[in-house]
Design an enzyme around this catalytic site. Sequence first.
Site, short mmCIF file in Angstrom:
data_model
loop_
_atom_site.label_atom_id
_atom_site.label_comp_id
_atom_site.label_asym_id
_atom_site.label_seq_id
_atom_site.Cartn_x
_atom_site.Cartn_y
_atom_site.Cartn_z
N SER A 178 -24.44 0.27 -8.36
CA SER A 178 -24.28 0.87 -9.69
C SER A 178 -22.84 1.05 -10.12
O SER A 178 -22.56 1.08 -11.33
CB SER A 178 -24.99 2.23 -9.74
N HIS A 206 -30.76 -1.21 -11.15
CA HIS A 206 -29.91 -1.92 -12.11
C HIS A 206 -30.17 -3.42 -12.12
O HIS A 206 -29.49 -4.15 -12.85
CB HIS A 206 -28.44 -1.65 -11.80
N LYS A 238 -33.35 2.60 -17.31
CA LYS A 238 -32.21 1.71 -17.54
C LYS A 238 -32.66 0.54 -18.41
O LYS A 238 -32.85 0.72 -19.60
CB LYS A 238 -31.60 1.32 -16.20
#
Length: 388
Positions: A178, A206, A238
């Site tokens: 990240s 992610h 996300k």
Amino acid sequence: MSFDQLRDELTARKSQSLYRQRRMLESPQAPEVQVDGKRYLAFCSNDYLGLANHPDVIQALKQGADQYGVGGGASHLVNGHSLAHHELEEALAEFTGRPRALLFSTGYMANLGAVNALLDKRDAVFEDRINHASLLDAGLLSGARFQRYLHNDAQSLTQRLERSDARRKLVVTDGVFSMDGDIADLPELCKSAKAQNAWVMVDDAHGFGCVGKGGRGCVEHFDLGQDDVQVLVGTLGKAFGTAGAFVAGSEELIETLVQHARTYIYTTSMPPAVAMATLASLKILRDEEWRRDKLAALINQFRDGCEQLGLELMDSPTPIQPIMVGDSAEAMRMSAAIEAEGIFIGAIRPPTVPQGSARLRVTFSATHTEAQVTRLLDVLEKVSQKRD
């Protein structure tokens, strides 16, 4: 213990340029936002595909609220497991190519729940040195022997695995890291794990949406399967643009989590309306390949521009593009100077990253434009010329 002690510690944190402050977002997530009453061009959101404010996702949330109300009302095992939750779990299982998926309220809870349901003091957990805090905390809280291997280094992992005689061995890594934006070397890590009869757990928070065919993440990107990565974690806040998280895996894994994952058993389910919104965002994430193509073009534009400016980037092919600064005070100065030019980017400092590696964490969305990236590069050129 006294309030004076706490006050002194806070003062010291400020003097080290490590003090964190909340900012007030007054608009939806988008390339242009309003923060503390001012308009900014923002490059600091994890809304990688631009779905957090997508009209179809918003409409699905509204329909969900009309159908189910607002709150989940109870834990999944009492009376909080709705049809919307069940349909989302089935869709996520199909999306990941796993027999089952299990919803959690947050990514932090998914990681803590999974690791602690699988391991105890008889076991060992092996984690990448720069794993997300939730993964590190999960390993430490499990009571298993906790070891950290060198970042993305399969040889370092192998050395530690070979020395362990634990009942169970679990290798834990982020899919996309990240704060660095690089991708885990899953083929080599899985090979090392398999040789020592260890399982692999990947938190692809992610990676989903941005990496792999159809946005199916890092495991798909490397053409790996459930025999290679037994525990697959994803977050929905996300690229999915909503909220919550999930663990995908075998029937036996998911049933074990249902029975033993305390962060699943002892918490209220996510609002069913959020599950319905996520079903809508999953369809967009999976089907609209242009969003990943757009991201790739923006990332290439940015990296080419930074190279011309002499800015130090990390080896990242993902929407996370950190500019290395080093000193925390200098990172704060640059972030403030960029903000004065109307662009919002956060300065990431220890303890989130190691000492001496403060950075500007630039993140991209498929809804950014080439013109906005050009503006960012122009401001970075202006600000970087003033560095000591």
